[in-house]
Write a protein that holds these residues in place. Sequence first.
Motif, PDB file in Angstrom:
ATOM      1  N   UNK A  40      30.375  12.446  90.782  1.00 20.45           N
ATOM      2  CA  UNK A  40      29.134  12.792  90.069  1.00 20.45           C
ATOM      3  C   UNK A  40      29.077  14.258  89.668  1.00 20.45           C
ATOM      4  N   UNK A  41      29.572  15.130  90.523  1.00 20.69           N
ATOM      5  CA  UNK A  41      29.595  16.566  90.239  1.00 20.69           C
ATOM      6  C   UNK A  41      31.034  17.054  90.356  1.00 20.69           C
ATOM      7  N   UNK A  42      31.538  17.610  89.274  1.00 17.46           N
ATOM      8  CA  UNK A  42      32.914  18.105  89.263  1.00 17.46           C
ATOM      9  C   UNK A  42      32.906  19.626  89.393  1.00 17.46           C
TER      10      UNK A  42
ATOM     11  N   UNK B 155      27.693  21.177  95.777  1.00 20.63           N
ATOM     12  CA  UNK B 155      27.576  20.015  94.892  1.00 20.63           C
ATOM     13  C   UNK B 155      26.135  19.506  94.848  1.00 20.63           C
ATOM     14  N   UNK B 156      25.467  19.467  95.997  1.00 16.82           N
ATOM     15  CA  UNK B 156      24.079  19.008  96.055  1.00 16.82           C
ATOM     16  C   UNK B 156      23.162  19.945  95.284  1.00 16.82           C
ATOM     17  N   UNK B 157      23.392  21.247  95.403  1.00 16.37           N
ATOM     18  CA  UNK B 157      22.570  22.213  94.670  1.00 16.37           C
ATOM     19  C   UNK B 157      22.785  22.087  93.170  1.00 16.37           C
ATOM     20  N   UNK B 158      24.032  21.887  92.762  1.00 18.65           N
ATOM     21  CA  UNK B 158      24.332  21.754  91.340  1.00 18.65           C
ATOM     22  C   UNK B 158      23.718  20.482  90.770  1.00 18.65           C
TER      23      UNK B 158
ATOM     24  N   UNK C 201      38.940  24.783 107.124  1.00 20.39           N
ATOM     25  CA  UNK C 201      38.920  23.646 106.206  1.00 20.39           C
ATOM     26  C   UNK C 201      37.631  22.852 106.325  1.00 20.39           C
ATOM     27  N   UNK C 202      37.153  22.653 107.564  1.00 17.97           N
ATOM     28  CA  UNK C 202      35.904  21.923 107.750  1.00 17.97           C
ATOM     29  C   UNK C 202      34.727  22.695 107.155  1.00 17.97           C
ATOM     30  N   UNK C 203      34.712  24.007 107.358  1.00 21.84           N
ATOM     31  CA  UNK C 203      33.639  24.813 106.782  1.00 21.84           C
ATOM     32  C   UNK C 203      33.694  24.796 105.263  1.00 21.84           C
ATOM     33  N   UNK C 204      34.900  24.796 104.710  1.00 28.54           N
ATOM     34  CA  UNK C 204      35.035  24.751 103.255  1.00 28.54           C
ATOM     35  C   UNK C 204      34.512  23.438 102.700  1.00 28.54           C
ATOM     36  N   UNK C 205      34.821  22.338 103.360  1.00 25.04           N
ATOM     37  CA  UNK C 205      34.336  21.035 102.923  1.00 25.04           C
ATOM     38  C   UNK C 205      32.814  20.962 102.987  1.00 25.04           C
ATOM     39  N   UNK C 206      32.234  21.526 104.052  1.00 25.49           N
ATOM     40  CA  UNK C 206      30.774  21.538 104.187  1.00 25.49           C
ATOM     41  C   UNK C 206      30.145  22.380 103.084  1.00 25.49           C
ATOM     42  N   UNK C 207      30.744  23.541 102.815  1.00 24.79           N
ATOM     43  CA  UNK C 207      30.212  24.445 101.787  1.00 24.79           C
ATOM     44  C   UNK C 207      30.261  23.786 100.413  1.00 24.79           C
ATOM     45  N   UNK C 208      31.339  23.077 100.120  1.00 29.15           N
ATOM     46  CA  UNK C 208      31.456  22.403  98.826  1.00 29.15           C
ATOM     47  C   UNK C 208      30.444  21.265  98.705  1.00 29.15           C
ATOM     48  N   UNK C 209      30.141  20.599  99.819  1.00 32.93           N
ATOM     49  CA  UNK C 209      29.127  19.539  99.801  1.00 32.93           C
ATOM     50  C   UNK C 209      27.753  20.113  99.475  1.00 32.93           C
ATOM     51  N   UNK C 210      27.433  21.247 100.097  1.00 38.25           N
ATOM     52  CA  UNK C 210      26.145  21.901  99.827  1.00 38.25           C
ATOM     53  C   UNK C 210      26.082  22.352  98.376  1.00 38.25           C
TER      54      UNK C 210
END
Length: 250
Positions: free
Chosen positions: A113-115, A174-177, A163-172
Amino acid sequence: MSEESPKYNAVIMEIRAGVGGEEAALFASDLVRMYTRFAQIKEGKVNVLDSSMTEIGGTKDTTMEISGEGAYELLENEAGVHRVQRIPTTEKQGRIHTSTATVAVLAKPSATEINIRPQDIRSEYYKASGAGGQYVNKRMSAIRIIHIPTGEVVTCQTERSLQQNKESALSILAARLLSQQKQKLEKEMGGARRSQIGTAMREEKMRTYNFPQDRVTDHRINKSWHDIESIMSGKIEKMVKNVAEGLKQG
């Protein structure tokens, strides 16, 4: 949500202390606990993605993912400024204080949904701080991601691995975008609305938790509920449904 809207089974919830200093941080922590217990009651899952705590157990800000059937539809109306009126544990004179905390509820988009293009982000790494002991402080495990096109900045440090922190940050991120995308669409369609969290000033409240009067009032539908301790322990389903029904009718 309209019938055409996708059904999101996960949300990113951001809870921040507003006006009121340490008491606001303690109230924000109470809200984190309330929504966590509510999710557990509904047999959902909660994953804290990032958190910044005060020395006496309050939260400056906490970001968590709540997943479960229809999570967004259930929690979307919890966004806004929450106000508390009570005697803080730090108060020596027995006076009632008024403080606030803000809640933002963002739908978590699907992977397609968000790239987020790699060239559109800049990553910075640093040592984690706060809870976690010496282990988290020895490694460059914390991350700050800057989304260059929008200027959005996301930090994560609660996980022990980079890596886990990076995945969490990208999830946040994506939600903001996705939230920005939805707000832009609403504006173009003539349905622009105010930002979910406002400015966190005391008068900008959507709900008040009045402990001396054992009452929670939602100002959007002008309805109150009692047994505040039960509500703060996560038993908010009736309130959540009442608000959703009232807002639809309004």
